[in-house]
Write an enzyme that holds these catalytic residues in place. Structure first.
Site, PDB file in Angstrom:
ATOM      1  N   LYS A   1     -97.403  90.258  41.823  1.00  0.00           N
ATOM      2  CA  LYS A   1     -98.426  89.352  42.360  1.00  0.00           C
ATOM      3  C   LYS A   1     -97.793  88.068  42.909  1.00  0.00           C
ATOM      4  CE  LYS A   1    -100.672  86.525  39.444  1.00  0.00           C
ATOM      5  NZ  LYS A   1    -100.753  85.080  39.712  1.00  0.00           N
ATOM      6  N   ASN A   2     -96.878  87.487  42.138  1.00  0.00           N
ATOM      7  CA  ASN A   2     -96.362  86.172  42.532  1.00  0.00           C
ATOM      8  C   ASN A   2     -95.326  86.245  43.647  1.00  0.00           C
ATOM      9  OD1 ASN A   2     -98.139  84.997  40.793  1.00  0.00           O
ATOM     10  ND2 ASN A   2     -96.657  84.626  39.156  1.00  0.00           N
TER      11      ASN A   2
ATOM     12  N   ARG B   1    -104.372  79.593  42.844  1.00  0.00           N
ATOM     13  CA  ARG B   1    -103.302  78.625  42.925  1.00  0.00           C
ATOM     14  C   ARG B   1    -102.528  78.756  44.248  1.00  0.00           C
ATOM     15  NH1 ARG B   1    -102.046  73.920  41.128  1.00  0.00           N
ATOM     16  NH2 ARG B   1     -99.828  73.539  41.011  1.00  0.00           N
TER      17      ARG B   1
ATOM     18  N   CYS C   1    -105.174  79.169  37.149  1.00  0.00           N
ATOM     19  CA  CYS C   1    -105.327  79.143  35.694  1.00  0.00           C
ATOM     20  C   CYS C   1    -105.201  77.717  35.162  1.00  0.00           C
ATOM     21  CB  CYS C   1    -104.270  80.030  35.047  1.00  0.00           C
ATOM     22  SG  CYS C   1    -104.669  81.771  35.171  1.00  0.00           S
TER      23      CYS C   1
ATOM     24  N   ARG D   1    -100.354  70.806  36.550  1.00  0.00           N
ATOM     25  CA  ARG D   1    -100.018  71.503  37.784  1.00  0.00           C
ATOM     26  C   ARG D   1     -99.976  70.596  39.019  1.00  0.00           C
ATOM     27  NH1 ARG D   1    -101.886  77.619  37.428  1.00  0.00           N
ATOM     28  NH2 ARG D   1     -99.776  77.804  38.232  1.00  0.00           N
TER      29      ARG D   1
ATOM     30  N   ASP E   1     -96.658  67.196  43.618  1.00  0.00           N
ATOM     31  CA  ASP E   1     -95.862  66.126  44.231  1.00  0.00           C
ATOM     32  C   ASP E   1     -94.567  66.640  44.866  1.00  0.00           C
ATOM     33  OD1 ASP E   1     -95.433  66.536  41.325  1.00  0.00           O
ATOM     34  OD2 ASP E   1     -93.731  65.192  41.636  1.00  0.00           O
TER      35      ASP E   1
ATOM     36  N   ASP F   1     -94.908  82.887  31.629  1.00  0.00           N
ATOM     37  CA  ASP F   1     -95.976  83.881  31.795  1.00  0.00           C
ATOM     38  C   ASP F   1     -95.910  84.986  30.747  1.00  0.00           C
ATOM     39  OD1 ASP F   1     -96.930  82.442  33.922  1.00  0.00           O
ATOM     40  OD2 ASP F   1     -96.113  83.759  35.465  1.00  0.00           O
TER      41      ASP F   1
ATOM     42  N   ILE G   1     -92.848  74.640  30.031  1.00  0.00           N
ATOM     43  CA  ILE G   1     -93.230  74.563  31.450  1.00  0.00           C
ATOM     44  C   ILE G   1     -94.632  73.961  31.628  1.00  0.00           C
ATOM     45  CG2 ILE G   1     -93.424  75.851  33.630  1.00  0.00           C
ATOM     46  CD1 ILE G   1     -90.642  76.172  32.487  1.00  0.00           C
TER      47      ILE G   1
ATOM     48  N   ARG H   1    -107.356  88.904  37.872  1.00  0.00           N
ATOM     49  CA  ARG H   1    -106.642  88.146  38.906  1.00  0.00           C
ATOM     50  C   ARG H   1    -105.225  88.670  39.094  1.00  0.00           C
ATOM     51  NH1 ARG H   1    -106.377  82.009  37.888  1.00  0.00           N
ATOM     52  NH2 ARG H   1    -104.896  82.441  39.535  1.00  0.00           N
TER      53      ARG H   1
HETATM   54  C1  EPZ Z   1     -95.908  79.774  39.476  1.00  0.00           C
HETATM   55  O1  EPZ Z   1     -96.812  78.679  39.395  1.00  0.00           O
HETATM   56  C2  EPZ Z   1     -96.701  81.003  39.104  1.00  0.00           C
HETATM   57  N1  EPZ Z   1     -97.817  81.136  40.019  1.00  0.00           N
HETATM   58  C3  EPZ Z   1     -97.198  80.887  37.680  1.00  0.00           C
HETATM   59  O2  EPZ Z   1     -97.789  82.112  37.327  1.00  0.00           O
HETATM   60  C4  EPZ Z   1     -96.002  80.647  36.749  1.00  0.00           C
HETATM   61  O3  EPZ Z   1     -96.481  80.398  35.444  1.00  0.00           O
HETATM   62  C5  EPZ Z   1     -95.178  79.451  37.221  1.00  0.00           C
HETATM   63  O4  EPZ Z   1     -94.801  79.627  38.600  1.00  0.00           O
HETATM   64  C6  EPZ Z   1     -93.902  79.243  36.418  1.00  0.00           C
HETATM   65  O5  EPZ Z   1     -93.091  80.392  36.510  1.00  0.00           O
HETATM   66  C7  EPZ Z   1     -97.641  81.706  41.209  1.00  0.00           C
HETATM   67  O6  EPZ Z   1     -96.546  82.152  41.562  1.00  0.00           O
HETATM   68  C8  EPZ Z   1     -98.840  81.846  42.090  1.00  0.00           C
HETATM   69  P1  EPZ Z   1     -94.290  75.666  39.144  1.00  0.00           P
HETATM   70  P2  EPZ Z   1     -96.448  77.279  40.044  1.00  0.00           P
HETATM   71  O7  EPZ Z   1     -94.508  74.885  40.376  1.00  0.00           O
HETATM   72  O8  EPZ Z   1     -95.674  77.544  41.285  1.00  0.00           O
HETATM   73  C9  EPZ Z   1     -94.392  71.170  37.457  1.00  0.00           C
HETATM   74  C10 EPZ Z   1     -99.408  83.540  36.517  1.00  0.00           C
HETATM   75  O9  EPZ Z   1     -99.893  83.719  35.377  1.00  0.00           O
HETATM   76  N2  EPZ Z   1     -94.568  70.752  38.861  1.00  0.00           N
HETATM   77  O10 EPZ Z   1     -93.009  76.417  38.989  1.00  0.00           O
HETATM   78  O11 EPZ Z   1     -97.680  76.495  40.116  1.00  0.00           O
HETATM   79  C11 EPZ Z   1     -95.626  71.874  36.927  1.00  0.00           C
HETATM   80  O12 EPZ Z   1     -96.608  70.978  36.467  1.00  0.00           O
HETATM   81  C12 EPZ Z   1     -99.188  82.152  37.018  1.00  0.00           C
HETATM   82  O13 EPZ Z   1     -99.122  84.461  37.291  1.00  0.00           O
HETATM   83  C13 EPZ Z   1     -94.527  69.421  39.190  1.00  0.00           C
HETATM   84  O14 EPZ Z   1     -94.375  68.550  38.335  1.00  0.00           O
HETATM   85  O15 EPZ Z   1     -95.498  76.686  38.928  1.00  0.00           O
HETATM   86  C14 EPZ Z   1     -95.014  72.724  35.838  1.00  0.00           C
HETATM   87  O16 EPZ Z   1     -94.863  71.951  34.680  1.00  0.00           O
HETATM   88  C15 EPZ Z   1     -99.691  81.122  36.074  1.00  0.00           C
HETATM   89  N3  EPZ Z   1     -94.679  69.055  40.509  1.00  0.00           N
HETATM   90  C16 EPZ Z   1     -93.630  73.079  36.368  1.00  0.00           C
HETATM   91  O17 EPZ Z   1     -93.358  72.135  37.399  1.00  0.00           O
HETATM   92  C17 EPZ Z   1     -94.842  69.993  41.490  1.00  0.00           C
HETATM   93  O18 EPZ Z   1     -94.969  69.599  42.656  1.00  0.00           O
HETATM   94  C18 EPZ Z   1     -93.485  74.478  36.942  1.00  0.00           C
HETATM   95  O19 EPZ Z   1     -94.507  74.713  37.904  1.00  0.00           O
HETATM   96  C19 EPZ Z   1     -94.872  71.333  41.156  1.00  0.00           C
HETATM   97  C20 EPZ Z   1     -94.717  71.703  39.821  1.00  0.00           C
END
Ligand code: EPZ
Length: 430
Positions: free
Chosen positions: A22-23, A93, A117, A122, A125, A305, A327, A397
């Site tokens: 999916k991702n 997302r 989710c 999330r 920035d 995940d 995370i 989803r």
């Molecule tokens: C992706 O989310 C996945 N979603 C998530 O899967 C997964 O849990 C996550 O990566 C971590 O592996 C998709 O691919 C659609 P991140 P994403 O940006 O991209 C912080 C599932 O169940 N952050 O890697 O949103 C954030 O708050 C879903 O399939 C910032 O601070 O995750 C988090 O603490 C749930 N600023 C960390 O980084 C930003 O601009 C990682 O988030 C972006 C992120």
């Protein structure tokens, strides 16, 4: 409202085929609008998130043919607008991947801000920082993210946090920028690599995906491609843990075993047998499970995940285990439901301390998000007696045919809508 009805107690035994990731599918589908030529994508998981994204792309004029459940032929030569405000998109997302894709190709995008989710704050920035470094003006107004540039120009970008979404978004926009972009502290997840491979198959020049430095030399335009999405690491891991939790014997087919290393090593540590072959992995749980410690980390660390699934297993293990979520700050909400099923878990901040117990007992529970929802289903499958799991739309989803795949492994699980259906399920399974 649909629910799962589950009678626990059967060890899961047999083979299960894993679908496309999916991702990886979400950014690849979004990126397929970055060329005017036709793109053919195979192995798309038929899950709610991908279907919502495809439908939002059709709403802005992307042509789509679906020869089968897992394929799409996409042509984006006649996009009518770069404004994507469909309400349905708020629910996923990955809506923000349309920003990187549209900004790269048309130098402007106006997209409704993501939902998805509820597992933490999330922030976006780092996405904004990346787009701005490439020369775009970015604003957040009226629940939308707007990005616009005269020209996108390559840049040297250091990500302050390792973010899958920001790495992917900046990679897409930089692909069609002028000159060279370097992304440092990039995410290394398999889906980041899959998107880079897809973009390269369309004529992009991206090197280093899968390491923490990605180098992109911008190209003027992309061409058509045929591409097959990688198997889903998290769906595979969920079925591997299903074997552990139900004391079963499950062969998980169509996987890339390299992507499963952190999951495999935790299963071995807690006392399961794991046998790997070319593209399948068999998990046998014939001995009592043992305690361990685990901390979620960006790839190649243990995936966030998979955190709920390992917690469900550790609640059934001998001794005291510790799970640290590094995370997302709000990813232990499901623990209250597990406690109602008999688990002995205490959460303080981002740490769960788990004292193992003998077995879960069935209860009426709700899925708080996608992965936690799947993990609660696994707990119910191991539990004594009957459970119902509601809010299964979260699970849908990201897991295709979840209950059917579990049924094929011997699980007693059905979708029900009414109390009468539940009584019928009890008669059938009693
Ligand atoms: C992706 O989310 C996945 N979603 C998530 O899967 C997964 O849990 C996550 O990566 C971590 O592996 C998709 O691919 C659609 P991140 P994403 O940006 O991209 C912080 C599932 O169940 N952050 O890697 O949103 C954030 O708050 C879903 O399939 C910032 O601070 O995750 C988090 O603490 C749930 N600023 C960390 O980084 C930003 O601009 C990682 O988030 C972006 C992120």
């Amino acid at each position: 409202m649909e629910q799962y009805a589950i009678k626990g107690g059967n060890p899961l035994v047999g083979e299960v085929e894993i679908g496309g990731a999916k991702n990886a599918a979400l950014p690849i589908l979004a990126a397929s609008l970055m060329t005017d030529e036709t793109v053919h994508i195979e192995n798309i998981p038929d899950v709610r998130d991908t279907n919502v994204l495809l439908s939002a792309m059709q709403d802005i004029g992307v042509m789509m043919k679906r020869a089968g459940r897992h394929q799409a032929t996409i042509n984006a030569a006649n996009i009518t607008t770069t404004t994507v405000v469909s309400d349905k998109l708020k629910k996923i997302r990955a809506s923000y991947y349309l920003v990187g894709a549209l900004l790269g190709k048309y130098k402007e995008a106006d997209v409704v801000l993501p939902g998805g989710c509820d597992i933490g704050s999330r922030a976006i920035d780092q996405h904004i920082k990346g787009f701005e470094a490439l020369g775009a003006k970015v604003s957040i107004e009226f629940g939308r993210i707007r990005a616009k540039a005269e020209h996108l120009v390559g840049s040297h970008i250091y990500m302050d946090v390792v973010s899958v979404g920001a790495t992917i978004n900046v990679m897409m926009a930089a692909t069609l920028a002028e000159g060279k972009t370097i992304i440092e502290n990039a995410a290394k997840e398999p889906h980041v690599v899959d998107l880079a491979n897809f973009l390269n198959s369309m004529g992009a020049n991206i090197r280093g995906a899968g390491t923490d430095v990605i180098r992109i030399r911008g190209v003027q335009k992309l061409h058509g491609s045929e591409y097959m999405i990688i198997p889903d690491q998290i769906e595979a891991g969920t079925f591997m843990f299903a074997a552990a939790i139900t004391k079963g014997d499950v062969t998980v087919k169509n996987v890339i075993t390299k992507h499963l290393e952190s999951i495999t090593s935790k299963l071995l540590e807690i006392g399961c047998e794991v046998k790997e072959e070319d593209d399948c992995v068999r998990v046998v749980a014939s001995k009592p499970l043992r305690h361990t410690q685990v901390k979620t980390l960006p790839y190649p660390g243990f995936p966030t995940d998979m955190q709920p699934q390992i917690t469900v297993a550790l609640a059934l293990s001998q001794g005291t285990s510790i799970v640290t979520e590094s995370i997302f700050e709000n990813r232990f909400k499901y623990v209250d439901e597990l406690i109602r099923m008999g688990a002995n878990i205490k959460v303080e901040g981002n740490v769960a301390v788990i004292n193992g117990m003998k077995k879960y007992t069935g209860a009426s529970i709700s899925a708080p998000d996608l992965r936690a929802g799947a993990a609660l289903v696994l707990a119910a499958l191991a539990a004594e007696g009957y459970s119902t799991v509601d809010d299964i739309r979260y699970i849908e989803r990201g897991y295709e045919d979840f209950h059917l795949k579990l049924q094929a492994l011997g699980a007693q699980i059905d979708i029900i809508e009414t109390e009468r259906d539940f009584q019928k399920f009890k008669l059938k399974t009693g």
